[in-house]
Design a protein around this motif. Structure first.
Motif, PDB file in Angstrom:
ATOM      1  N   GLY B 106       0.833  -1.188   0.000  1.00 58.65           N
ATOM      2  CA  GLY B 106       0.000   0.000   0.000  1.00 58.65           C
ATOM      3  C   GLY B 106       0.872   1.245   0.000  1.00 58.65           C
ATOM      4  N   ASP B 107       0.242   2.414  -0.026  1.00 59.84           N
ATOM      5  CA  ASP B 107       0.999   3.666  -0.060  1.00 59.84           C
ATOM      6  C   ASP B 107       1.373   4.173   1.340  1.00 59.84           C
ATOM      7  OD1 ASP B 107      -0.781   4.917  -2.967  1.00 59.84           O
ATOM      8  OD2 ASP B 107       1.023   3.688  -2.792  1.00 59.84           O
ATOM      9  N   GLY B 108       0.968   3.463   2.363  1.00 56.27           N
ATOM     10  CA  GLY B 108       1.424   3.764   3.704  1.00 56.27           C
ATOM     11  C   GLY B 108       0.589   4.791   4.439  1.00 56.27           C
ATOM     12  N   THR B 109       0.786   4.823   5.752  1.00 51.51           N
ATOM     13  CA  THR B 109       0.244   5.874   6.614  1.00 51.51           C
ATOM     14  C   THR B 109       1.421   6.646   7.173  1.00 51.51           C
ATOM     15  OG1 THR B 109      -1.737   4.649   7.289  1.00 51.51           O
ATOM     16  CG2 THR B 109      -0.966   6.396   8.763  1.00 51.51           C
ATOM     17  N   ARG B 110       1.435   7.951   6.905  1.00 50.82           N
ATOM     18  CA  ARG B 110       2.499   8.796   7.451  1.00 50.82           C
ATOM     19  C   ARG B 110       2.053   9.271   8.825  1.00 50.82           C
ATOM     20  NH1 ARG B 110       6.838  11.147   5.359  1.00 50.82           N
ATOM     21  NH2 ARG B 110       6.188  10.548   3.251  1.00 50.82           N
ATOM     22  N   LEU B 111       2.727   8.800   9.863  1.00 48.92           N
ATOM     23  CA  LEU B 111       2.373   9.113  11.246  1.00 48.92           C
ATOM     24  C   LEU B 111       3.339  10.139  11.811  1.00 48.92           C
ATOM     25  CD1 LEU B 111       0.698   8.488  13.815  1.00 48.92           C
ATOM     26  CD2 LEU B 111       2.362   6.684  14.324  1.00 48.92           C
ATOM     27  N   SER B 112       2.787  11.218  12.320  1.00 39.95           N
ATOM     28  CA  SER B 112       3.598  12.266  12.938  1.00 39.95           C
ATOM     29  C   SER B 112       3.143  12.453  14.372  1.00 39.95           C
ATOM     30  CB  SER B 112       3.462  13.579  12.174  1.00 39.95           C
ATOM     31  OG  SER B 112       3.890  13.438  10.837  1.00 39.95           O
ATOM     32  N   ILE B 113       4.078  12.330  15.293  1.00 40.29           N
ATOM     33  CA  ILE B 113       3.786  12.494  16.714  1.00 40.29           C
ATOM     34  C   ILE B 113       4.354  13.839  17.172  1.00 40.29           C
ATOM     35  CG2 ILE B 113       3.950  11.472  19.018  1.00 40.29           C
ATOM     36  CD1 ILE B 113       2.537   9.726  16.912  1.00 40.29           C
ATOM     37  N   LEU B 114       3.481  14.702  17.646  1.00 38.28           N
ATOM     38  CA  LEU B 114       3.920  16.041  18.056  1.00 38.28           C
ATOM     39  C   LEU B 114       4.428  16.049  19.497  1.00 38.28           C
ATOM     40  CD1 LEU B 114       1.005  18.116  16.499  1.00 38.28           C
ATOM     41  CD2 LEU B 114       3.244  17.577  15.511  1.00 38.28           C
TER      42      LEU B 114
END
Lengths: 113, 114
Positions: B106-114
């Motif tokens: 798949g094209d992925g999930t971009r996860l950003s943790i602030l």
């Protein structure tokens, strides 16, 4: 011993040139060596794969060369085009399987028009 | 659908929150894989499913990470009490069976943790 070492980290080639990306491994039990192509924002896609019983495999403009004694394999792209600009990953696995591929760190390739 | 579908495509959350990432594999594919890709890095194997079973969970980085698969289809990767080092692209792949044919990503999930 489970590592696959990929080089170079990045590569810039003029259109029509032949970029070459190299990978080396230590584990002689590896018997399946795929190359994946990844465009920005997309998942990797299988490009071409080789098994150690052959020394070379061609698919279109893409060629894998395999040197079993040196434990190295490389990807060549003939007549490279700007559309080939992507990140390329080599990988290796045991048992001729895709299960738990061991991945190289990737090569960011840019083909200049 | 025709390919592996992942959702959400992007997720921004605060440190300490839980997140769920979803993967819909290609119909008929019994093997499903989760990977993590940090910026400019290769792929780090997390977990593999054959059907609903996970024979290999060795890649999960900590007990904050868990995954399940139901009905031999959809899989969910859950990260509890997220940390900044969890920021990455989480990729899912499927194949016909373990070892049978290439992994389709798949094209992925971009996860950003602030």
């Amino acid at each position: 011993q489970q590592q696959v070492k990929q080089s170079p980290q990045s590569l810039i080639v003029q259109k029509g040139g032949i970029p070459i990306i190299n990978c080396a491994y230590e584990n002689t039990a590896f018997d399946y060596f795929p190359w994946y192509q990844q465009f920005p924002g997309k998942g990797p896609a299988l490009l071409i794969a080789i098994r150690p019983d052959v020394s070379e495999k061609k698919e279109g403009r893409f060629t894998i060369s395999f040197n079993k004694s040196a434990k190295q394999f490389s990807l060549h792209i003939m007549d490279s085009q700007p559309g080939d600009s992507a990140t390329y990953f080599c990988a290796a696995s045991i048992g001729g399987s895709n299960y738990q591929l061991i991945w190289g760190a990737g090569t960011k390739l840019i083909i200049k028009p | 659908g025709a390919g592996v579908s992942q959702s959400p495509s992007n997720k921004v959350t605060e440190k300490g929150k839980d997140v769920e990432l979803r993967c819909d594999p290609i119909s008929g594919h019994t093997a499903l894989y989760w990977y993590r890709q940090s910026l400019g890095q290769g792929l780090e194997f997390l977990i593999y499913f054959q059907g609903n079973s996970a024979p290999d969970k060795s890649g999960l980085p900590s007990d904050r990470f868990s995954a399940e698969r139901t009905g031999g289809s959809v899989s969910t990767l859950t990260i509890q009490r997220t940390q900044q080092e969890d920021s990455a692209v989480y990729l899912c792949a499927s194949s016909l069976a373990e070892g049978a044919g290439p992994q389709h990503f798949g094209d992925g999930t971009r996860l950003s943790i602030l």
